[in-house]
Design an enzyme around this catalytic site. Structure first.
Site, PDB file in Angstrom:
ATOM      1  N   HIS A 243     -87.729 -32.639  60.500  1.00 18.09           N
ATOM      2  CA  HIS A 243     -88.652 -32.220  59.451  1.00 18.09           C
ATOM      3  C   HIS A 243     -89.481 -33.420  59.012  1.00 18.09           C
ATOM      4  O   HIS A 243     -88.929 -34.484  58.717  1.00 18.09           O
ATOM      5  CB  HIS A 243     -87.902 -31.660  58.240  1.00 18.09           C
ATOM      6  CG  HIS A 243     -87.142 -30.406  58.514  1.00 18.09           C
ATOM      7  ND1 HIS A 243     -85.946 -30.398  59.202  1.00 18.09           N
ATOM      8  CD2 HIS A 243     -87.416 -29.112  58.207  1.00 18.09           C
ATOM      9  CE1 HIS A 243     -85.509 -29.146  59.300  1.00 18.09           C
ATOM     10  NE2 HIS A 243     -86.382 -28.355  58.717  1.00 18.09           N
TER      11      HIS A 243
ATOM     12  N   LYS B 232     -85.954 -27.946  66.940  1.00 18.92           N
ATOM     13  CA  LYS B 232     -86.782 -27.379  65.870  1.00 18.92           C
ATOM     14  C   LYS B 232     -87.700 -28.460  65.308  1.00 18.92           C
ATOM     15  O   LYS B 232     -87.242 -29.532  64.918  1.00 18.92           O
ATOM     16  CB  LYS B 232     -85.893 -26.820  64.765  1.00 18.92           C
ATOM     17  CG  LYS B 232     -86.655 -26.311  63.545  1.00 18.92           C
ATOM     18  CD  LYS B 232     -85.701 -25.922  62.425  1.00 18.92           C
ATOM     19  CE  LYS B 232     -86.451 -25.546  61.159  1.00 18.92           C
ATOM     20  NZ  LYS B 232     -85.524 -25.301  60.022  1.00 18.92           N
TER      21      LYS B 232
END
Length: 232
Positions: free
Chosen positions: A121, A147
């Site tokens: 992230h 991700k």
């Protein structure tokens, strides 16, 4: 035509949301770091949706303080039959001497053949294409899916993330990508068209766990319009 490998993930801090999520979601992300008594919730859970557990530390946008307790909670969670996937941060896996050592969680997940989502992230920017690709390659050394959640500063940043997703998926990598914030909100609906394997949404609009999220029903409707999923 719906994309068979794509899954819509309902993200929630309470497993009591599972019945409402079931109508739209393929997988339930249980945000243990946001939950009250998360292990008791898992012990009581009897829903139909498989559970992806996330115990996000504060240094990656979550609310769980770093320490051995975070690892032990994940290990206990993996013992539950409903838990079929776990999210682990790439930085923690690569730097166990600086963060909580998650190697035991990684080993347990592999032993149980659980899906391992390795996440990155960036709440300030969208890295270069080279860096995005590098993150995914590194993540795939640990898990089955990488991700990428980044923050765009301009529309071209979203395009760069989508192009990297397209290239990586055609390379044979399994990747989930999303651009956070208002500028990137549409990526949660369109990234699957470029190969993203997951999209996340809270069951209710007031339960967002990342900037720019649609609520679950809205995102499900958009994905149906774009042909990613069949309409409910």
């Amino acid at each position: 035509m719906a994309t068979p490998s794509f899954r819509l993930v309902a993200s929630t801090p309470t497993l009591a949301d599972a019945p409402r999520a079931h109508a739209h979601a393929d997988l339930l992300e249980f945000r243990m770091d946001l939950a009250g008594d998360p292990l008791a919730q898992l012990d009581d859970y009897d829903g139909d949706l498989d559970v992806l557990v996330t115990n996000r530390p504060t240094w990656e946008g979550g609310e769980r303080e770093e320490g051995p307790g975070r690892r032990e909670e994940l290990l206990d969670a993996l013992e539950q039959p409903s838990v079929t996937a776990v999210d682990l941060e790439l930085r923690a896996l690569e730097y166990p001497d600086q963060k909580t050592d998650l190697a035991p969680v990684l080993d347990a997940a592999r032993a149980q053949d659980s899906e391992i989502v390795v996440s990155v992230h960036d709440f300030e920017r969208t890295p270069s294409r080279r860096t995005l690709v590098d993150f995914v390659h590194r993540g795939c050394q640990f898990g089955s899916l990488s991700k990428l959640a980044t923050t765009p500063e301009r529309p071209s940043d979203v395009l760069r993330l989508l192009k990297a997703t397209w290239d990586l998926s055609h390379e044979g990598r399994t990747v989930a990508s999303m651009a956070m914030g208002e500028l990137g909100a549409h990526s949660r609906a369109v990234a699957p068209l470029y190969g993203s394997a997951l999209s996340y949404a809270p069951v209710d609009a007031d339960q967002t766990t990342a900037p720019g999220q649609f609520d679950l029903e809205t995102l499900a409707e958009l994905l149906a319009v774009f042909g990613v999923r069949d309409g409910s």
